[in-house]
Scaffold this active site. Structure first.
Site, PDB file in Angstrom:
ATOM      1  N   LYS A  87     -40.529 -22.900 -21.977  1.00 33.93           N
ATOM      2  CA  LYS A  87     -41.870 -23.410 -21.642  1.00 33.93           C
ATOM      3  C   LYS A  87     -42.946 -22.739 -22.477  1.00 33.93           C
ATOM      4  O   LYS A  87     -44.019 -22.385 -21.978  1.00 33.93           O
ATOM      5  CB  LYS A  87     -42.153 -23.255 -20.142  1.00 33.93           C
ATOM      6  CG  LYS A  87     -41.162 -24.004 -19.248  1.00 33.93           C
ATOM      7  CD  LYS A  87     -41.505 -23.846 -17.773  1.00 33.93           C
ATOM      8  CE  LYS A  87     -40.549 -24.615 -16.892  1.00 33.93           C
ATOM      9  NZ  LYS A  87     -39.175 -24.041 -16.881  1.00 33.93           N
ATOM     10  N   ARG A  88     -42.679 -22.585 -23.759  1.00 34.34           N
ATOM     11  CA  ARG A  88     -43.647 -21.953 -24.661  1.00 34.34           C
ATOM     12  C   ARG A  88     -44.863 -22.853 -24.853  1.00 34.34           C
ATOM     13  O   ARG A  88     -44.757 -24.082 -24.799  1.00 34.34           O
ATOM     14  CB  ARG A  88     -43.006 -21.668 -26.013  1.00 34.34           C
ATOM     15  CG  ARG A  88     -41.781 -20.768 -25.983  1.00 34.34           C
ATOM     16  CD  ARG A  88     -42.086 -19.409 -25.417  1.00 34.34           C
ATOM     17  NE  ARG A  88     -41.041 -18.438 -25.689  1.00 34.34           N
ATOM     18  CZ  ARG A  88     -40.849 -17.317 -25.023  1.00 34.34           C
ATOM     19  NH1 ARG A  88     -41.626 -17.046 -23.989  1.00 34.34           N
ATOM     20  NH2 ARG A  88     -39.894 -16.477 -25.359  1.00 34.34           N
TER      21      ARG A  88
END
Length: 278
Positions: A95-96
């Site tokens: 979930k960058r």
């Protein structure tokens, strides 16, 4: 093969839409594994080997490894999957979300260090935070759209241009952002009506659907809302319900049974619906 090609192949080869999430919590390991230096790798490897016949993909969550200083175990685990279960894609759940040169480094981390086939990303900062991942040819980029957590509604349901924000994300992903053809979306099983809305917007685009199992998502509602015309199109993720199906020394066997049962429950619904649609 590209991520999308390998996913299509895995759907067919394993006859499964099940994605097995790998969220190792050492305190929940069987007694025989606790306090062993290689416990995280050994636990996850056993789970992978036991559930691979029933999985179209694996999804290690990076925080569970990094918080235990086990990044090397994560590298080793993904290498093991590629070597022992070729053809089953690995999604790095990270979930960058960042821009420019920082996003480039996160992309290198995902695809060069860990050798993941796809990575989850946060679109809050716009396309330039996603573009560096798309530069890695054949790699999948899975964009958060309508997440399974209750707080997702705080922002994802805000009206923008006459429609909820999550629908705007879906439209951008399907139209402007998907130049590589390797984009997918995250849509939670806890919101089947929104899964159907996203499916209507994005057509055949694959959807990663967390929330089945411990989070309470309904299999029948999920499959009915998210399946494509050929009965695929989804990576339906289950993590804790499979990983911790048993807490004894037969944990891997119990995980195998849970994965098989989940795969079969999904197939029962999609087969029935496919016959009903004819």
């Amino acid at each position: 093969m590209s991520f999308t090609q390998s996913l299509v192949s895995a759907w067919a080869h394993t006859n499964s839409l099940l994605c097995v999430g790998l969220d190792p919590e050492p305190k929940r390991f069987p007694a025989g594994l606790k306090n062993r230096p290689e416990a995280i790798f050994d636990f996850c490897r056993a789970i992978v080997d036991a559930t691979a016949p029933y999985a179209c993909s694996f999804k290690p969550q990076i925080a569970y490894f990094a918080s235990n200083r086990a990044e090397d175990a994560l590298e080793q685990l993904i290498a093991h999957i590629h070597e022992q279960h070729p053809g089953i894609p690995v999604i790095l759940d990270a979930k960058r979300g960042d821009i420019g040169s920082t996003a480039e480094q996160y992309a290198r981390e995902s695809f060069e260090r860990y050798r993941a086939d796809a990575v989850t990303v946060n679109p809050y900062m716009g396309f330039d935070s996603i573009e560096p991942y798309l530069a890695h040819q054949g790699k999948g980029v899975i964009v958060l759209c309508r997440t399974s957590n209750p707080g997702g509604s705080d922002l994802q349901f805000l009206e923008t241009g006459g429609r909820p924000l999550y629908q705007q994300v879906a439209r951008l992903a399907a139209d402007k952002w998907n130049a590589s053809g390797e984009l997918s979306l995250v849509v939670g099983a806890t919101f089947p009506a929104e899964i159907a809305e996203v499916r209507a917007i994005v057509g055949e685009m694959p959807l990663l659907i967390p929330g089945v199992g411990a989070q309470g998502g309904d299999v029948a509602a999920t499959v009915g809302a998210g399946r494509t015309a050929n009965g695929t199109g989804m990576m339906i993720n289950s993590s804790r319900a499979i990983l911790y199906a048993g807490d004894g020394e037969d944990f891997a066997e119990q995980a195998s049974r849970a994965a098989a049962a989940t795969r079969d429950a999904i197939n029962l619904v999609r087969t029935h619906r496919g016959q009903s649609d004819e």
